[in-house]
Design a protein around this motif. Structure first.
Motif, PDB file in Angstrom:
ATOM      1  N   GLY A 103       0.868  -1.374  -0.018  1.00  0.00           N
ATOM      2  CA  GLY A 103       0.135   0.030  -0.134  1.00  0.00           C
ATOM      3  C   GLY A 103       0.795   1.182  -0.085  1.00  0.00           C
ATOM      4  O   GLY A 103       1.901   1.271  -0.785  1.00  0.00           O
ATOM      5  N   VAL A 104       0.522   2.201   0.797  1.00  0.00           N
ATOM      6  CA  VAL A 104       1.231   3.358   0.921  1.00  0.00           C
ATOM      7  C   VAL A 104       2.317   3.320   1.972  1.00  0.00           C
ATOM      8  O   VAL A 104       2.201   3.656   3.154  1.00  0.00           O
ATOM      9  N   SER A 105       3.172   2.160   1.976  1.00  0.00           N
ATOM     10  CA  SER A 105       4.110   1.983   3.023  1.00  0.00           C
ATOM     11  C   SER A 105       3.354   1.227   4.250  1.00  0.00           C
ATOM     12  O   SER A 105       4.051   1.397   5.485  1.00  0.00           O
ATOM     13  N   GLY A 106       2.162   0.867   4.254  1.00  0.00           N
ATOM     14  CA  GLY A 106       1.441   0.384   5.593  1.00  0.00           C
ATOM     15  C   GLY A 106       2.243  -1.039   6.128  1.00  0.00           C
ATOM     16  O   GLY A 106       2.494  -1.718   5.141  1.00  0.00           O
ATOM     17  N   ILE A 107       2.001  -1.304   7.207  1.00  0.00           N
ATOM     18  CA  ILE A 107       2.548  -2.509   7.912  1.00  0.00           C
ATOM     19  C   ILE A 107       1.116  -3.228   7.841  1.00  0.00           C
ATOM     20  O   ILE A 107       1.574  -4.561   8.212  1.00  0.00           O
ATOM     21  N   ASP A 108       0.226  -2.993   7.702  1.00  0.00           N
ATOM     22  CA  ASP A 108      -0.909  -3.745   7.423  1.00  0.00           C
ATOM     23  C   ASP A 108      -1.372  -4.458   6.498  1.00  0.00           C
ATOM     24  O   ASP A 108      -1.161  -4.330   5.446  1.00  0.00           O
ATOM     25  N   GLY A 109      -1.918  -5.853   6.653  1.00  0.00           N
ATOM     26  CA  GLY A 109      -2.373  -6.403   5.763  1.00  0.00           C
ATOM     27  C   GLY A 109      -1.474  -7.635   4.858  1.00  0.00           C
ATOM     28  O   GLY A 109      -1.874  -8.153   3.916  1.00  0.00           O
ATOM     29  N   VAL A 110      -0.293  -7.333   5.331  1.00  0.00           N
ATOM     30  CA  VAL A 110       0.683  -8.107   4.365  1.00  0.00           C
ATOM     31  C   VAL A 110       0.453  -9.723   4.541  1.00  0.00           C
ATOM     32  O   VAL A 110       0.405 -10.175   3.301  1.00  0.00           O
ATOM     33  N   VAL A 111      -0.013  -9.993   5.751  1.00  0.00           N
ATOM     34  CA  VAL A 111      -0.109 -11.646   5.910  1.00  0.00           C
ATOM     35  C   VAL A 111      -1.570 -11.897   5.180  1.00  0.00           C
ATOM     36  O   VAL A 111      -1.543 -13.095   4.414  1.00  0.00           O
TER      37      VAL A 111
END
Ligand SMILES: Cc1ncc(C[n+]2csc(CCOP(=O)(O)OP(=O)(O)O)c2C)c(N)n1
Ligand SMILES: [Mg+2]
Length: 249
Positions: A103-111
């Motif tokens: 996304g825009v460098s988010g740490i969320d949602g990668v898994v």
């Protein structure tokens, strides 16, 4: 993409076509820029190898060991922040599809993204996530369609390791509490809560063994490999690495 809204011209066309058409319109000029670049690249690669040859167990070293064992023709997702940065320090000589959804460098949602991707492909799908990125998205494992070709690697440096590396946050008294968000949690416990097999590695030897187990075993569910790395030394080693690369020849 005109991310910063400051491009002067955009040629919406195939890159090969662009360079074919540009070739005849551009005048060649004398320059040693290309050679200088290649020379620096050669030196940097040699120094990279020399440094990695003797550096202690750390996030950097763990990446070298993982990349050697990563299966050819597989899919790789990388979380923000240091996993995606470390991965750029290595030469990739394997056929890997990089499909990270940052996304825009988010740490969320990668898994979650990797879980969806693994379900849709036959290829081995690995996600390398930092501990905070993994815990942030641990609900990704509450999913009936988790595929057996999904492998989750968690680099557990017990917080947001990137903030030990960035100038402003590393000097702040709020580093541990508010930037790094230091903790003592283990990804293995989350994996167990969802009934997933897990292996914890904490040095070169256990990591090599863990990777063998990870990729050679037949699983019916995703497997989790947690790599515990030394919080303080990680940033020291990464800073020493960059200083070594740029030291005078
Ligand atoms: C949704 C979201 N929240 C917060 C941030 C700010 N942020 C960037 S990197 C990072 C730390 C990530 O920690 P971890 O996943 O452990 O990776 P490490 O830095 O240790 O590699 C945070 C909180 C972000 N990018 N996205
Ligand atoms: Mg971390």
């Amino acid at each position: 993409m005109d991310t910063f809204q400051s491009l002067t011209d955009i040629f919406p066309c195939d890159p090969a076509l662009f360079f074919r058409s540009a070739k005849d319109r551009l005048k060649p000029c004398e320059s040693d820029y290309g050679n200088k670049w290649k020379q620096l690249n050669r030196i940097t690669r040699q120094r990279h190898d020399a440094f990695l040859g003797k550096c202690g167990f750390s996030d950097l070293k763990a990446f070298q060991i993982i990349l050697k064992r990563l299966p050819d023709r597989s899919v790789l997702h990388l979380s923000n922040s240091t996993p995606v940065r470390y991965s750029q320090l290595f030469v990739w000589d394997k056929d890997i599809d990089f499909m990270a959804n940052r996304g825009v460098s988010g740490i969320d949602g990668v898994v979650s993204t990797a879980a969806g991707c693994a379900y849709a492909t036959e290829k081995m799908t690995t996600v390398i996530a930092g501990d905070l990125a993994f815990f942030y998205d641990s609900n990704a494992l509450w999913n009936r369609h988790l595929a057996a070709n999904l492998r989750i690697i968690v680099i557990n440096n017990f917080g947001g390791g990137i903030f030990r590396f960035l100038d402003g946050s590393s000097a702040s008294p709020a580093l541990e509490t508010h930037f790094e968000a230091r903790h003592n949690y283990r990804a293995a416990n989350v994996a167990r809560a969802y009934g997933l097999d897990c292996f914890t590695a904490e040095d070169e030897k256990t990591l090599a063994g863990g990777l063998e187990w990870f990729y050679a075993s037949k699983f019916t569910k995703p497997a989790v490999l947690e790599i515990v790395t030394p919080t303080e030394q990680n940033a020291e080693i990464l800073k020493a690495y960059f200083n070594y690369l740029k030291s005078p020849q």
